[in-house]
Scaffold this motif. Structure first.
Motif, PDB file in Angstrom:
ATOM      1  N   PHE A   1       0.704  -1.183  -0.043  1.00  0.00           N
ATOM      2  CA  PHE A   1      -0.044   0.039   0.176  1.00  0.00           C
ATOM      3  C   PHE A   1       0.931   1.280   0.014  1.00  0.00           C
ATOM      4  O   PHE A   1       1.948   1.434   0.754  1.00  0.00           O
TER       5      PHE A   1
ATOM      6  N   GLN B   1      -2.639   5.745   0.265  1.00  0.00           N
ATOM      7  CA  GLN B   1      -3.652   4.693   0.566  1.00  0.00           C
ATOM      8  C   GLN B   1      -3.658   4.376   2.111  1.00  0.00           C
ATOM      9  O   GLN B   1      -5.004   4.259   2.759  1.00  0.00           O
TER      10      GLN B   1
ATOM     11  N   GLU C   1      -5.575   7.391   3.894  1.00  0.00           N
ATOM     12  CA  GLU C   1      -7.064   7.494   3.652  1.00  0.00           C
ATOM     13  C   GLU C   1      -7.712   6.256   4.326  1.00  0.00           C
ATOM     14  O   GLU C   1      -8.866   6.502   4.998  1.00  0.00           O
TER      15      GLU C   1
END
Length: 220
Positions: free
Chosen positions: A168, A172, A175
């Motif tokens: 990731f 990402q 979030e």
């Protein structure tokens, strides 16, 4: 309604926080003297807001003293613009920061985001050999030894551990952990990952791998 502790030597800031947070229905305890904080029952608060620049005892020192007694997110209110100051604060166990001057909408968004995270339902444990994340209790272990992660460090680990081996990006992770409306930059995620990884290494566990140019993955 949440119980929020705010500590700032500037009475005008405390008044502003009161107008915003009390209007939103929160129970605010506002102190202009950091020396009074350690006598409080800190376990009852849902969120702590700390000013950085205070006489006698600054926010960094106060955070260091109370972190183990506070089962809630700690957010710095800072007029300091240097990135290393924010990084240092996160290293002491803070979860986030808001730069002064801030507007009512910005503060509300930040407070709401952290309170949402606290109220998410958690029901399971994640186990990888000797490495275990007790999601319900938000506790991490390597064998019988507990790894004392901050709330944000734990949630970064939890997110990665739910997708072992998958890479990731910092965006990402930000979030997923802090929400799409988080105002911190991606460097903040790097700090949380570095802090968490150092704590795991202290107990002999390698759980997060950096994939250079891409992001991070759980490898426990």
């Amino acid at each position: 309604m949440a119980r929020i502790l705010a500590v700032d030597d500037d009475q005008a800031i405390l008044t502003l926080l009161g107008r915003i947070l009390v209007k939103d229905g929160h129970d605010l305890t506002a102190l202009d003297n950091p020396a009074r904080v350690e006598s409080l029952d800190l376990g009852r608060f849902d969120l702590v807001l700390l000013d950085v620049m205070m006489p006698g005892m600054d926010g960094f020192e106060l955070c260091r003293r109370i972190r183990e007694r506070v089962d809630a997110p700690i957010v710095f209110l800072t007029a300091k613009s240097a990135e290393e100051d924010a990084v240092y604060g996160l290293g002491l166990g803070a979860d986030d920061y808001v730069r002064k001057p801030f507007g009512a909408a910005e503060l509300r968004a930040k407070v709401a985001a952290h309170l949402r995270r606290e109220r998410r339902e958690r029901k399971c444990a994640l186990s990888f050999g000797d490495v275990r994340l007790d999601v319900a209790a938000r506790r991490a272990f390597a064998g019988e030894q507990e790894v004392l992660l901050t709330k944000t460090e734990f949630e970064v680990c939890e997110f990665l551990a739910r997708h072992p081996g998958q890479v990731f990006s910092r965006a990402q992770i930000r979030e997923a952990v802090l929400g799409w409306d988080a105002e911190c930059d991606e460097a903040t995620i790097s700090v949380h990952v570095a802090n968490a990884r150092a704590k795991w290494r202290d107990v002999g566990a390698e759980v997060i791998e950096t994939v250079w140019g891409v992001g991070y993955k759980w490898t426990a």
